[in-house]
Structures are given as C-alpha cells and as structure tokens.
Motif scaffolding. Structure first.
Motif, PDB file in Angstrom:
ATOM      1  N   ALA A 252     -44.376   0.147  28.719  1.00  0.00           N
ATOM      2  CA  ALA A 252     -43.595   0.850  27.699  1.00  0.00           C
ATOM      3  C   ALA A 252     -44.204   0.639  26.320  1.00  0.00           C
ATOM      4  O   ALA A 252     -44.263   1.564  25.494  1.00  0.00           O
ATOM      5  CB  ALA A 252     -42.145   0.362  27.721  1.00  0.00           C
ATOM      6  N   TYR A 253     -44.675  -0.562  26.064  1.00  0.00           N
ATOM      7  CA  TYR A 253     -45.328  -0.860  24.786  1.00  0.00           C
ATOM      8  C   TYR A 253     -46.575   0.003  24.612  1.00  0.00           C
ATOM      9  O   TYR A 253     -46.814   0.565  23.539  1.00  0.00           O
ATOM     10  CB  TYR A 253     -45.675  -2.341  24.746  1.00  0.00           C
ATOM     11  CG  TYR A 253     -46.329  -2.819  23.482  1.00  0.00           C
ATOM     12  CD1 TYR A 253     -45.616  -2.896  22.288  1.00  0.00           C
ATOM     13  CD2 TYR A 253     -47.656  -3.228  23.467  1.00  0.00           C
ATOM     14  CE1 TYR A 253     -46.215  -3.353  21.125  1.00  0.00           C
ATOM     15  CE2 TYR A 253     -48.258  -3.686  22.317  1.00  0.00           C
ATOM     16  CZ  TYR A 253     -47.527  -3.748  21.141  1.00  0.00           C
ATOM     17  OH  TYR A 253     -48.126  -4.202  19.996  1.00  0.00           O
ATOM     18  N   ASP A 254     -47.378   0.128  25.662  1.00  0.00           N
ATOM     19  CA  ASP A 254     -48.561   0.994  25.614  1.00  0.00           C
ATOM     20  C   ASP A 254     -48.161   2.427  25.274  1.00  0.00           C
ATOM     21  O   ASP A 254     -48.817   3.101  24.465  1.00  0.00           O
ATOM     22  CB  ASP A 254     -49.285   0.989  26.959  1.00  0.00           C
ATOM     23  CG  ASP A 254     -50.047  -0.297  27.224  1.00  0.00           C
ATOM     24  OD1 ASP A 254     -50.236  -1.081  26.279  1.00  0.00           O
ATOM     25  OD2 ASP A 254     -50.443  -0.516  28.380  1.00  0.00           O
ATOM     26  N   ARG A 255     -47.097   2.895  25.898  1.00  0.00           N
ATOM     27  CA  ARG A 255     -46.665   4.280  25.688  1.00  0.00           C
ATOM     28  C   ARG A 255     -46.210   4.507  24.250  1.00  0.00           C
ATOM     29  O   ARG A 255     -46.447   5.572  23.678  1.00  0.00           O
ATOM     30  CB  ARG A 255     -45.551   4.618  26.687  1.00  0.00           C
ATOM     31  CG  ARG A 255     -46.054   4.656  28.120  1.00  0.00           C
ATOM     32  CD  ARG A 255     -44.946   4.557  29.152  1.00  0.00           C
ATOM     33  NE  ARG A 255     -45.530   4.436  30.485  1.00  0.00           N
ATOM     34  CZ  ARG A 255     -44.861   4.092  31.577  1.00  0.00           C
ATOM     35  NH1 ARG A 255     -43.555   3.830  31.493  1.00  0.00           N
ATOM     36  NH2 ARG A 255     -45.471   4.007  32.736  1.00  0.00           N
ATOM     37  N   VAL A 256     -45.559   3.515  23.680  1.00  0.00           N
ATOM     38  CA  VAL A 256     -45.142   3.609  22.283  1.00  0.00           C
ATOM     39  C   VAL A 256     -46.366   3.679  21.370  1.00  0.00           C
ATOM     40  O   VAL A 256     -46.416   4.490  20.436  1.00  0.00           O
ATOM     41  CB  VAL A 256     -44.251   2.410  21.904  1.00  0.00           C
ATOM     42  CG1 VAL A 256     -43.969   2.408  20.408  1.00  0.00           C
ATOM     43  CG2 VAL A 256     -42.935   2.453  22.680  1.00  0.00           C
ATOM     44  N   LEU A 257     -47.354   2.835  21.636  1.00  0.00           N
ATOM     45  CA  LEU A 257     -48.576   2.854  20.820  1.00  0.00           C
ATOM     46  C   LEU A 257     -49.292   4.194  20.937  1.00  0.00           C
ATOM     47  O   LEU A 257     -49.895   4.665  19.968  1.00  0.00           O
ATOM     48  CB  LEU A 257     -49.512   1.720  21.242  1.00  0.00           C
ATOM     49  CG  LEU A 257     -49.053   0.301  20.911  1.00  0.00           C
ATOM     50  CD1 LEU A 257     -50.178  -0.688  21.185  1.00  0.00           C
ATOM     51  CD2 LEU A 257     -48.588   0.177  19.470  1.00  0.00           C
ATOM     52  N   PHE A 258     -49.233   4.818  22.106  1.00  0.00           N
ATOM     53  CA  PHE A 258     -49.836   6.142  22.264  1.00  0.00           C
ATOM     54  C   PHE A 258     -49.206   7.129  21.282  1.00  0.00           C
ATOM     55  O   PHE A 258     -49.883   7.998  20.739  1.00  0.00           O
ATOM     56  CB  PHE A 258     -49.668   6.651  23.692  1.00  0.00           C
ATOM     57  CG  PHE A 258     -50.625   6.039  24.676  1.00  0.00           C
ATOM     58  CD1 PHE A 258     -51.415   4.963  24.331  1.00  0.00           C
ATOM     59  CD2 PHE A 258     -50.734   6.533  25.964  1.00  0.00           C
ATOM     60  CE1 PHE A 258     -52.303   4.398  25.235  1.00  0.00           C
ATOM     61  CE2 PHE A 258     -51.623   5.979  26.879  1.00  0.00           C
ATOM     62  CZ  PHE A 258     -52.407   4.906  26.509  1.00  0.00           C
ATOM     63  N   GLY A 259     -47.892   7.002  21.073  1.00  0.00           N
ATOM     64  CA  GLY A 259     -47.229   7.878  20.118  1.00  0.00           C
ATOM     65  C   GLY A 259     -47.771   7.689  18.715  1.00  0.00           C
ATOM     66  O   GLY A 259     -48.004   8.665  17.979  1.00  0.00           O
ATOM     67  N   VAL A 260     -47.994   6.439  18.319  1.00  0.00           N
ATOM     68  CA  VAL A 260     -48.552   6.136  17.004  1.00  0.00           C
ATOM     69  C   VAL A 260     -49.980   6.656  16.897  1.00  0.00           C
ATOM     70  O   VAL A 260     -50.368   7.276  15.889  1.00  0.00           O
ATOM     71  CB  VAL A 260     -48.516   4.615  16.741  1.00  0.00           C
ATOM     72  CG1 VAL A 260     -49.262   4.260  15.459  1.00  0.00           C
ATOM     73  CG2 VAL A 260     -47.083   4.124  16.667  1.00  0.00           C
ATOM     74  N   ILE A 261     -50.780   6.416  17.928  1.00  0.00           N
ATOM     75  CA  ILE A 261     -52.180   6.855  17.922  1.00  0.00           C
ATOM     76  C   ILE A 261     -52.279   8.371  17.844  1.00  0.00           C
ATOM     77  O   ILE A 261     -53.076   8.922  17.067  1.00  0.00           O
ATOM     78  CB  ILE A 261     -52.903   6.324  19.174  1.00  0.00           C
ATOM     79  CG1 ILE A 261     -53.057   4.796  19.095  1.00  0.00           C
ATOM     80  CG2 ILE A 261     -54.261   6.994  19.344  1.00  0.00           C
ATOM     81  CD1 ILE A 261     -53.534   4.161  20.390  1.00  0.00           C
TER      82      ILE A 261
END
Length: 395
Positions: A252-261
């Motif tokens: 889930a943390y990875d997926r959130v960072l994808f949103g930022v990226i």
C-alpha cells in the motif's frame, strides 16, 4: 503544516508548511542536477548509476524520517514525502524513482514493524547508500501473494533455512540488502507468510542479470534465488506468521508513492505540452485553440491533481494505520497509472511524429508509464481489491 482532519482524526489532506516547501524545492533542485542530467543516457544503455545513488544518499534524503538515535534526522514522515515529491518533480527518470520507491518501502517497514535491533543494524546501512530490494513476486504467482512458493523452514537449533526463487524484483541485480516473503506454514492446506531481511552476500543467495525491459530501463530489475539460505530468528520482520499484514502495508505504501511520482512527473511535463500547443499551428491557428488538443491538457491536469490528492489522503490513512488505507491506496494506484498512460499517449499525439521518434521525451515517457500498470500489483489486482472492500462494506 495545515492539516484538515476527518471526524475520526485521520489526516485527509495537507498543504506543505515552510520547512516542507523548502525540502520540496531542495530535492527538486538536487534531482534536476544529479538525476535528470544523465537520464537519457541511462535509458539508452539500460544502466543504473551507483554513483548517482550514493550522491543522493549523501544529501541525507534517506535519513529524513529515521529517528536521531539510529542515525537519522528525526523529521516527520510528511517531511520525507515533501522531499520525495521534489525529487519526483526534478528527476525526469521514472526508472530511478521506481528504485527509490522500492528502497523506501523497506525503510518504512523497518521503522513501523522492525525490532530495535533490526533498526540499529539495517537503517544506518540503507540511509548511507546500501541498496535494498523487496522480493515477493514469483514467476508462478505474479501479483497473487498467496501463490508464493518460497519456503522458510524453522530449524531445531533456531533460525530458518530458505529456499525459493523470486522474479522481476526491482533493484535485485544491484541490491546489498533484501527483504523477502516466504511461507512458514507447516500444516497441509494452511497458508502462513513471514518476512525476512538479510544481506545479499549471504551464502546461497544468487542475484541474476538485469532484465532488458521496454521501459524503466534505468531501474535494475531481475531475479534473485535462495538456495538453503540460513538466517537467524532476528531476520524475521514483524513476527513469524505476520508477514501478510506487513506485506500488505508495504505494498500500500508503494502504491501511495506511485501517486506522488505520477503527479509530480506529469506536472514537470505540463509546461512542455503547453509550449508545444502554443507554438505549433494547424489550420491557421495554434494547437492550443483546438478543442481536442485542449482536452489533452485538461486530462493531464486532472491526472496530476487527482493523483496527488489521493496520494496525500492515502498517506494520511496509512500513517494513522486507519483501516481504510488499503482501499484508498488501491484507488490511488489505479487512478495514477491510468492517468499516466493516458497522458503518455496524449503527449505522443500532441508532438506528432517527433513524439513517436525513439529517444524523444514523449516516446520514453510512454514506455516508462506502462510499467505503472503492473508494478506493486497490476491494475486488475487493484480492481479486485477495491471490489472486495466495497463488497464487505455494503453487506
């Protein structure tokens, strides 16, 4: 930081405070100078530049959210997110950012679920330049975590012996440290997952060659095998049998960072699109005057604002360990990946033949964007997760 909150007290939105604005700008400038300058060459060569990685570590990027007592700067997790957003704005290299996201996942896992000894042992290494890989994916299972076949067998004298093969792992060919997911169940028909962390120079670990990929070519990706690898009990993160919960949190943390990226990467490209539409004419007027071309700008702006807002909300839920984090993270990842690919196609269309040429910014962006529909769980897996959350909520 201005932090509006929901009735339950969970952060749902933010605006950066002065310190975070400074961090965001600082890492935008660092990325523009350090990462973006060699980005095209790394893409053409399909190479990872360890020197760039080491120089980023030297800026204390990784130390921002780590407590002072274990070698960090002790700042808030939102401070690090501001720095990550700045890095994403300036890097012009989605592959490098994918490697950064993978590294940050293990650091976050150690901060939230690691023992004090694990934190003291691993975090100083990871914040000073050691490269991490998080290995859960296998050829047979893909995004299906319950399809994992790698096993860790408990030994009578203590510790575990691990056997299995991981595939398509970000950072694997160059990793110094690896977190892996392995089954520890013993009863037939049962499924128990545990997470382990170890150095990649341990006996029995074999890192394969990097894969030749369509996009994200500056992010080293490949297999990593475990043959009778012995680890002690202290290698278990989060406790034996609790790996599924920890892994879900990390994904889930990875997926959130994808949103930022995604939001930051597209924001950096929006001025380029606007200049193209203002300068290029068709049928006697600039492209910016044509409604169909205006729609491309609107779609990109929507992808930017939506991905960023969802990422901020999801990060707040995740930080608070709110039960809604998983649904929100999947929505973030699905929206962001869809927006990135759609904007990638729009950029190629807006630049016409020059955007289709190999090596152009638009061509590379489109190649890189496709991976975001696969990494950290495919779009199909996000839809499955979203549907299951909704179904449980309305029963």
């Amino acid at each position: 930081m201005v932090v509006p909150r929901s009735p339950r007290g969970v952060i749902v939105n933010i605006s950066w405070n002065k310190r975070q604005e400074q961090l965001r700008q600082q890492y935008h400038d660092i990325a523009a100078d350090l990462v973006a300058s060699g980005s095209d060459a790394r893409d053409r060569a399909g190479s990872f530049d360890r020197k760039v990685w080491d120089e980023l570590a030297a800026t204390d990027f990784w130390r921002l959210q780590v407590p002072v007592g274990i070698g960090g700067l002790g700042q808030e997790s939102w401070d690090w997110l501001a720095a990550m957003e700045g890095l994403s704005l300036g890097a012009r290299d989605l592959g490098f950012l994918m490697s950064v996201a993978s590294q940050s996942g293990l650091i976050r896992l150690l901060l939230t679920s690691g023992t004090a000894e694990q934190q003291r042992h691993w975090l100083p290494r990871l914040t000073s330049g050691a490269i991490a890989a998080t290995a859960s994916t296998e050829k047979s299972g893909g995004s299906d975590i319950r399809g994992i076949s790698t096993r860790a067998v408990r030994q009578a004298g203590g510790g575990f012996v691990i056997n299995g093969d991981k595939a398509h792992i970000t950072n694997a060919p160059v990793a110094d440290v690896v977190m892996l997911a392995a089954r520890t169940d013993t009863d037939p028909g049962a499924f128990e997952l545990s997470l382990f962390v170890t150095a990649t120079d341990a006996a029995g670990i074999e890192r394969g060659a990097g894969e030749d990929l369509l996009g994200l070519r500056s992010s080293p990706t490949g297999p990593i095998a475990f043959h009778n690898v012995r680890v002690d009990d202290e290698a278990v993160i989060g406790g034996v049998g609790n790996g599924l919960n920890c892994l879900y949190h990390t994904l889930a943390y990875d997926r959130v960072l994808f949103g930022v990226i995604v939001a930051s990467s597209l924001e950096a490209q929006l001025p380029q699109l606007m200049r193209r539409l203002a300068q290029r004419e068709a049928f006697g007027s600039p492209l910016a005057e044509h409604q169909y071309m205006q729609e491309k700008v609107v779609s990109m702006a929507t992808a930017i604002e939506g991905s960023r807002a969802l990422a901020y909300r999801s990060f707040g839920l995740l930080d608070a360990r709110d039960r809604g984090y998983s649904l929100s993270a999947s929505v973030t990842k699905l929206f962001a990946s869809t927006g990135l690919v759609g904007s990638g196609l729009d950029l190629v269309q807006a630049f016409g033949h020059s955007g289709y040429e190999s090596g152009s910014a638009a061509e590379r962006n489109l190649r890189d964007s496709v991976a975001f529909k696969i990494a950290a769980g495919t779009d199909e897996m996000q839809k499955k997760n979203i549907f299951n959350h909704v179904r449980r909520a309305v029963r």
